[in-house]
Write an enzyme that holds these catalytic residues in place. Structure first.
Site, PDB file in Angstrom:
ATOM      1  N   HIS A 242       0.856  -1.187   0.000  1.00 35.79           N
ATOM      2  CA  HIS A 242       0.000   0.000   0.000  1.00 35.79           C
ATOM      3  C   HIS A 242       0.889   1.234   0.000  1.00 35.79           C
ATOM      4  O   HIS A 242       2.074   1.168   0.383  1.00 35.79           O
ATOM      5  CB  HIS A 242      -0.879   0.021   1.250  1.00 35.79           C
TER       6      HIS A 242
ATOM      7  N   CYS B 135      -0.323   2.631  -4.489  1.00 39.45           N
ATOM      8  CA  CYS B 135      -1.039   3.856  -4.828  1.00 39.45           C
ATOM      9  C   CYS B 135      -0.205   5.067  -4.450  1.00 39.45           C
ATOM     10  O   CYS B 135       0.649   5.013  -3.571  1.00 39.45           O
ATOM     11  CB  CYS B 135      -2.384   3.895  -4.114  1.00 39.45           C
TER      12      CYS B 135
END
Length: 520
Positions: free
Chosen positions: A354, A397
Site C-alpha cells: 500500500h 497507490c
C-alpha cells in the site's frame, strides 16, 4: 620455491602426459609474490573480492577459476591471457599457447577488460617515489596504510573515484606525477572508443569456436549484412541472393566496414555495460498482510512474475514477504553494502504494498518515503553500484483510494482529499543512474486484480518478456507498459490507471537476450 619449480619443470619435460593440475602447479611455482598480486587484481571482475583476499598463492586463484568454470584443460585461454598481461610469456608453453597465439585471439576472446588492463599497465609505471607523491596529493582521501601501486589503484576504484568512464582523477595524478603514463591513458581511450562488444554466442556458434576460430561470428556477419543491405539500397552495387543469404562484394564490405564499426562503437559507448560476472541482485519486498490495513490478495502473483522474469534476465532474486519497518531497514543495510555489487551490472528493487504519494507502507504500517529507500544506493552510500543502473519499481497507490469493483482493489489507504502532486522526480535522488517506475502518476490509485495481480507489474512482466529479445532499452519497454496499462479499465470502464517513470539514467539500458526460453 625455486628447487620445487626446477623439479616440476624436469618432470614436465620428461613426461608430456603431465595432468593439468600439475601444469598449474608448475606455473604457480614460477610466479613471484607481485605476480600473485597482479593475478588477484586482474581477476577482480570474475572472482569475488572476499575469495581473492583469502588467496595467498596463484594455485588458490587457479582453484577459484576452475570452480567458476573460467579455466579448464580444454579451454585454458583465460589463464593464458593473464600470463600474457603479466609478461610471463615463457609459461604459456604449459598451456600449449604462445605469445603470438594469445595476441591473435585477444580481440575476440578477451576477458580482462580494457580498463583493468590499463590500471595494471599504469601500476607497472608507477614507481615507489611516484606512489608517495600520488598518496601525498590524495592524503585526505587515502588511509594511512602501506600500499603498492596496484593496491592504490584498486582503492581508487573501490571508492568509485575512478572507473572505465571516469578517468579524470587518474589523468590529473599522472599528469602531475608521471606524465609519460598519459600516453597509456590516451591509448585506452582510443581502444575503448573503437571497441565493438561481441554479443553472446549461442550453443551452436560456441561449438564452432571449439574447433576453429572464426574472423567474424555469425552474429557479426548478420549485423554487417543487415546494415550493408540497408546502406546500398538504391546504389549500383553488386548484391546477389543465394537462398537465404545475401552476398555482398568484398569491395563493398571493405568500404563500409570501417564506417559501420565506428557507428556501432559510438552506439556501444552510450549503452550501460552488461558483461560483468553477474547481472546483479533483484530484491522484491512483497507485503500482503498489515496490522490494520486491508490485505492485498493477488500480490503473490506479482511476486512470482517478478521472480521469474528477473531470474530469466540473469539476476539473483530475493523475495521478502510482509516486511516490517525494522526488517526493511535491515534489508536496505544488507544490500547497501553487499559485496556482490562489485561484480554485477545492475541492481533492481521492487516494492509491492500500500502507499501514499511519495511513500510506501511497511507491513507494520510505517510510512517510508521512496526517496529514503533509494538514497541507500547512491554512489556515496553504495560505491559498488557507482555508475551502474539502479532500477526501482513500486506497485503502490500514490494518492486517494477509489472504491473498487468486485474483482479490482486499490493499493491505497484512506487519505486526505486533494493530495499534493509535486514532481515525481522529487522521489529520485539527485544522483546519476537511477530509474524509478511507479505504477501510477502522483495523486492517483493503482489497481490490482485479486487473483491475477496488478495491472502494472503484470504489464511490466509481459513487456520485459516480449521486448528484451527485440533488444529494446528499458525506457522503450516502460513506454510500452504505459501504453498497455493506460488502455486497461475495470468492467464498467470507469477506472483507469497511468504509470509514470522518472529517471537520471545517463545511457541506454539494454538487457542481453537470455539464451533460455522463458517458462510460463
Amino acid at each position: 620455491m625455486t628447487s620445487q619449480g626446477q623439479s616440476l619443470r624436469f618432470r614436465s619435460d620428461d613426461n608430456c602426459q603431465v595432468n593439468f593440475r600439475e601444469k598449474l602447479l608448475i606455473i604457480d611455482s614460477n610466479l613471484e609474490a607481485q605476480d600473485v598480486e597482479g593475478l588477484k587484481f586482474l581477476c577482480r571482475d570474475w572472482i569475488s573480492h572476499k575469495k581473492l583476499e583469502k588467496s595467498s598463492s596463484a594455485s588458490d586463484i587457479f582453484d577459484h577459476l576452475l570452480a567458476e568454470e573460467l579455466l579448464s584443460e580444454e579451454d585454458p585461454f583465460f589463464l593464458a591471457e593473464l600470463l600474457y598481461i603479466l609478461k610471463q610469456n615463457s609459461l604459456l608453453r604449459y598451456l600449449r599457447q604462445s605469445r603470438e597465439q594469445v595476441e591473435s585471439l585477444l580481440p575476440t576472446r578477451r576477458r580482462v577488460s580494457l580498463f583493468r588492463n590499463l590500471l595494471y599497465e599504469l601500476s607497472e609505471g608507477i614507481g615507489s617515489e611516484n606512489l608517495k607523491d600520488m598518496v601525498f596529493l590524495m592524503r585526505e582521501s587515502i588511509p594511512k596504510i602501506q600500499m603498492t601501486s596496484l593496491s592504490f589503484l584498486a582503492y581508487l576504484e573501490k571508492q568509485a573515484l575512478i572507473d572505465e568512464d571516469n578517468l579524470m582523477l587518474l589523468e590529473d595524478l599522472c599528469r602531475k606525477v608521471v606524465p609519460n603514463l598519459m600516453r597509456k591513458i590516451e591509448k585506452y581511450k582510443r581502444e575503448k572508443a573503437s571497441q565493438v562488444v561481441t554479443p553472446p554466442v549461442d550453443q551452436e556458434t560456441e561449438s564452432l569456436h571449439q574447433g576453429e576460430e572464426e574472423l567474424f561470428s555469425r552474429s557479426d556477419v548478420n549485423q554487417f549484412f543487415g546494415a550493408l543491405q540497408q546502406r546500398v539500397s538504391g546504389q549500383d552495387q553488386p548484391m546477389r541472393n543465394y537462398g537465404d543469404r545475401n552476398l555482398v562484394s568484398i569491395e563493398m564490405l571493405g568500404a563500409s566496414a570501417e564506417t559501420l564499426t565506428s557507428e556501432t562503437s559510438t552506439k556501444e559507448a552510450t549503452v550501460y555495460r552488461m558483461d560483468r560476472k553477474h547481472r546483479g541482485h533483484c530484491v522484491v519486498v512483497n507485503n500482503h498482510s498489515f496490522t490494520s490495513l486491508s490485505d492485498r490478495p493477488g500480490t503473490h502473483r506479482d511476486a512470482e512474475c517478478l521472480e521469474r522474469v528477473f531470474q530469466w534476465l540473469g539476476f539473483s532474486v530475493h523475495i521478502y514477504n510482509n516486511v516490517t519497518k525494522g526488517r526493511l531497514d535491515e534489508v536496505l543495510k544488507e544490500y547497501k553494502s553487499h559485496p556482490g555489487h562489485a561484480d554485477g551490472d545492475c541492481f533492481v528493487f521492487c516494492v509491492l504494498t500500500h502507499g501514499k504519494f511519495g511513500a510506501v507502507y511497511s507491513s507494520d504500517e510505517a510510512l517510508v518515503p521512496i526517496r529514503e529507500i533509494m538514497s541507500h544506493f547512491t554512489a556515496q552510500q553504495c560505491p559498488g553500484l557507482a555508475h551502474k543502473p539502479k532500477l526501482f519499481f513500486i506497485q503502490a497507490c500514490q494518492g486517494e483510494e477509489i472504491q473498487p469493483s468486485v474483482s479490482i482493489e486499490a493499493d491505497a489507504v484512506n487519505s486526505e482529499h486533494s493530495p499534493p502532486t509535486p514532481s515525481l522526480l522529487a522521489s529520485v535522488p539527485s544522483d546519476a543512474d537511477f530509474l524509478l517506475g511507479l505504477a501510477t502518476v502522483p495523486g492517483y490509485v493503482s489497481f490490482r486484480h485479486v487473483e491475477e495481480g496488478s495491472w502494472y507489474i503484470q504489464s511490466l512482466y509481459n513487456n520485459l518478456k516480449n521486448l528484451v529479445p527485440r533488444h529494446e532499452d528499458i525506457l522503450s519497454i516502460l513506454t510500452a507498459v504505459n501504453n498497455d496499462v493506460s488502455q486497461q479499465a475495470n468492467k464498467e470502464g470507469t477506472k483507469r490507471q497511468m504509470p509514470q517513470p522518472a529517471y537520471t539514467l545517463r545511457k541506454k539500458l539494454v538487457f542481453p537476450v537470455p539464451q533460455e526460453k522463458l517458462l510460463l
